[in-house]
Write an enzyme that holds these catalytic residues in place. Sequence first.
Site, mmCIF file in Angstrom:
data_model
loop_
_atom_site.group_PDB
_atom_site.id
_atom_site.type_symbol
_atom_site.label_atom_id
_atom_site.label_comp_id
_atom_site.label_asym_id
_atom_site.label_seq_id
_atom_site.Cartn_x
_atom_site.Cartn_y
_atom_site.Cartn_z
ATOM 1 N N ARG A 1 12.897 3.280 -0.700
ATOM 2 C CA ARG A 1 11.514 3.393 -1.197
ATOM 3 C C ARG A 1 11.502 3.764 -2.673
ATOM 4 O O ARG A 1 12.337 4.512 -3.144
ATOM 5 C CB ARG A 1 10.753 4.482 -0.433
ATOM 6 C CG ARG A 1 10.310 4.081 0.934
ATOM 7 C CD ARG A 1 9.477 5.204 1.567
ATOM 8 N NE ARG A 1 8.179 5.339 0.959
ATOM 9 C CZ ARG A 1 7.568 6.515 0.757
ATOM 10 N NH1 ARG A 1 8.165 7.639 1.082
ATOM 11 N NH2 ARG A 1 6.378 6.550 0.207
ATOM 12 N N GLY B 1 0.873 -1.172 0.000
ATOM 13 C CA GLY B 1 0.000 0.000 0.000
ATOM 14 C C GLY B 1 0.900 1.209 0.000
ATOM 15 O O GLY B 1 1.740 1.355 -0.879
ATOM 16 N N GLU B 2 0.770 2.016 1.016
ATOM 17 C CA GLU B 2 1.592 3.222 1.124
ATOM 18 C C GLU B 2 2.129 3.277 2.557
ATOM 19 O O GLU B 2 1.360 3.447 3.506
ATOM 20 C CB GLU B 2 0.714 4.434 0.783
ATOM 21 C CG GLU B 2 1.405 5.753 0.894
ATOM 22 C CD GLU B 2 2.723 5.789 0.151
ATOM 23 O OE1 GLU B 2 2.766 5.484 -1.048
ATOM 24 O OE2 GLU B 2 3.745 6.098 0.793
ATOM 25 N N SER B 3 3.444 3.106 2.670
ATOM 26 C CA SER B 3 4.026 2.968 4.008
ATOM 27 C C SER B 3 3.820 4.207 4.877
ATOM 28 O O SER B 3 3.614 4.093 6.094
ATOM 29 C CB SER B 3 5.514 2.635 3.901
ATOM 30 O OG SER B 3 6.193 3.610 3.141
ATOM 31 N N GLU C 1 0.523 -11.666 -3.705
ATOM 32 C CA GLU C 1 -0.923 -11.796 -3.471
ATOM 33 C C GLU C 1 -1.770 -11.263 -4.623
ATOM 34 O O GLU C 1 -2.965 -11.545 -4.664
ATOM 35 C CB GLU C 1 -1.306 -11.113 -2.147
ATOM 36 C CG GLU C 1 -1.284 -9.598 -2.128
ATOM 37 C CD GLU C 1 0.109 -8.990 -2.000
ATOM 38 O OE1 GLU C 1 1.099 -9.746 -1.994
ATOM 39 O OE2 GLU C 1 0.197 -7.750 -1.937
ATOM 40 N N CYS D 1 6.096 -5.356 0.212
ATOM 41 C CA CYS D 1 6.216 -4.026 -0.394
ATOM 42 C C CYS D 1 6.176 -2.919 0.669
ATOM 43 O O CYS D 1 7.147 -2.772 1.401
ATOM 44 C CB CYS D 1 5.151 -3.862 -1.474
ATOM 45 S SG CYS D 1 5.619 -2.630 -2.683
ATOM 46 N N ILE E 1 5.323 -3.284 -7.728
ATOM 47 C CA ILE E 1 4.477 -2.106 -7.935
ATOM 48 C C ILE E 1 5.024 -0.964 -7.079
ATOM 49 O O ILE E 1 4.909 -0.996 -5.853
ATOM 50 C CB ILE E 1 3.006 -2.413 -7.548
ATOM 51 C CG1 ILE E 1 2.503 -3.645 -8.312
ATOM 52 C CG2 ILE E 1 2.129 -1.187 -7.819
ATOM 53 C CD1 ILE E 1 1.188 -4.208 -7.788
ATOM 54 N N ARG E 2 5.646 0.010 -7.732
ATOM 55 C CA ARG E 2 6.339 1.097 -6.995
ATOM 56 C C ARG E 2 7.136 0.468 -5.849
ATOM 57 O O ARG E 2 7.068 0.902 -4.693
ATOM 58 C CB ARG E 2 5.340 2.123 -6.467
ATOM 59 C CG ARG E 2 4.638 2.898 -7.572
ATOM 60 C CD ARG E 2 3.717 3.958 -7.010
ATOM 61 N NE ARG E 2 4.482 4.942 -6.276
ATOM 62 C CZ ARG E 2 4.189 5.357 -5.031
ATOM 63 N NH1 ARG E 2 3.177 4.851 -4.380
ATOM 64 N NH2 ARG E 2 4.916 6.265 -4.448
ATOM 65 N N HIS F 1 4.608 -8.196 -4.655
ATOM 66 C CA HIS F 1 3.240 -8.580 -4.255
ATOM 67 C C HIS F 1 2.893 -9.947 -4.824
ATOM 68 O O HIS F 1 2.354 -10.022 -5.936
ATOM 69 C CB HIS F 1 2.219 -7.592 -4.831
ATOM 70 C CG HIS F 1 2.286 -6.226 -4.261
ATOM 71 N ND1 HIS F 1 1.549 -5.830 -3.176
ATOM 72 C CD2 HIS F 1 2.983 -5.146 -4.646
ATOM 73 C CE1 HIS F 1 1.796 -4.557 -2.917
ATOM 74 N NE2 HIS F 1 2.674 -4.119 -3.787
HETATM 75 N N1 GLN Z 1 5.908 2.934 -2.681
HETATM 76 C C1 GLN Z 1 5.077 2.472 -1.619
HETATM 77 C C2 GLN Z 1 5.563 2.974 -0.268
HETATM 78 O O1 GLN Z 1 6.497 3.681 -0.169
HETATM 79 C C3 GLN Z 1 5.003 0.971 -1.585
HETATM 80 C C4 GLN Z 1 4.283 0.471 -2.818
HETATM 81 C C5 GLN Z 1 3.548 -0.809 -2.608
HETATM 82 O O2 GLN Z 1 3.308 -1.261 -1.478
HETATM 83 N N2 GLN Z 1 3.109 -1.376 -3.701
HETATM 84 O O3 GLN Z 1 4.960 2.669 0.714
#
Ligand code: GLN
Length: 192
Positions: A109, A48-50, A175, A80, A137-138, A173
């Site tokens: 990151r 997600g987004e840390s 999942e 991630c 993914i990112r 990921h």
């Molecule tokens: N770039 C996101 C972060 O810094 C992580 C991306 C992801 O969980 N797919 O949290």
Amino acid sequence: MSLPIGVLALQGDFREHLQVFSRLGVDAVSVRTAKELGGVSGLVIPGGESTTIGKLATIFELFSPIKAAIANGLPTFGTCAGLIMLADQITGGIEGQETFGGLDVTVSRNAFGNQLDSFEADIKFKGVDHDVHAAFIRAPVITEVRTSEIRAELPDGRVVAVSQGNILGISFHPEVTGEDGVHELFLREFVK
Ligand code: GLN
């Protein structure tokens, strides 16, 4: 395994993790409170987004309890953003970004660039008997491994999975691609 697996459900793709456990026939529940955290045999920290996961963990009064539970040996699996949350040190974080820690590594990151730089790859993974189909993914990269064990690398040598004691952290990921092998490894080797 008597207690269910918990999936931290503050933000990110926690539903996909719950679906993996359901496919594997393993009882799993969402964790949003310290009480729920106390009733699980292992914890997944999703992608997600840390920065958001960290802030929400503080608001939900879960930050210190999760940090303590991990330090006390709770089997924990981060994917991630979840890996970022488990790193002792991060680069490219926002001002003052804090992590739960536990993995003696440095994680960078967004190391592959922006959303357009997302990709999939089949990689060898120590402890999984087939090539793991991984979606990045990112994604972060583990740029420095100190006392952790390397579990997977990309063909160019960049480290994308590590473990240490009760903790497994991966930068991709599984999942979202129907790849259940790493979750099976987590259950078999970490939760037991
Ligand atoms: N770039 C996101 C972060 O810094 C992580 C991306 C992801 O969980 N797919 O949290």
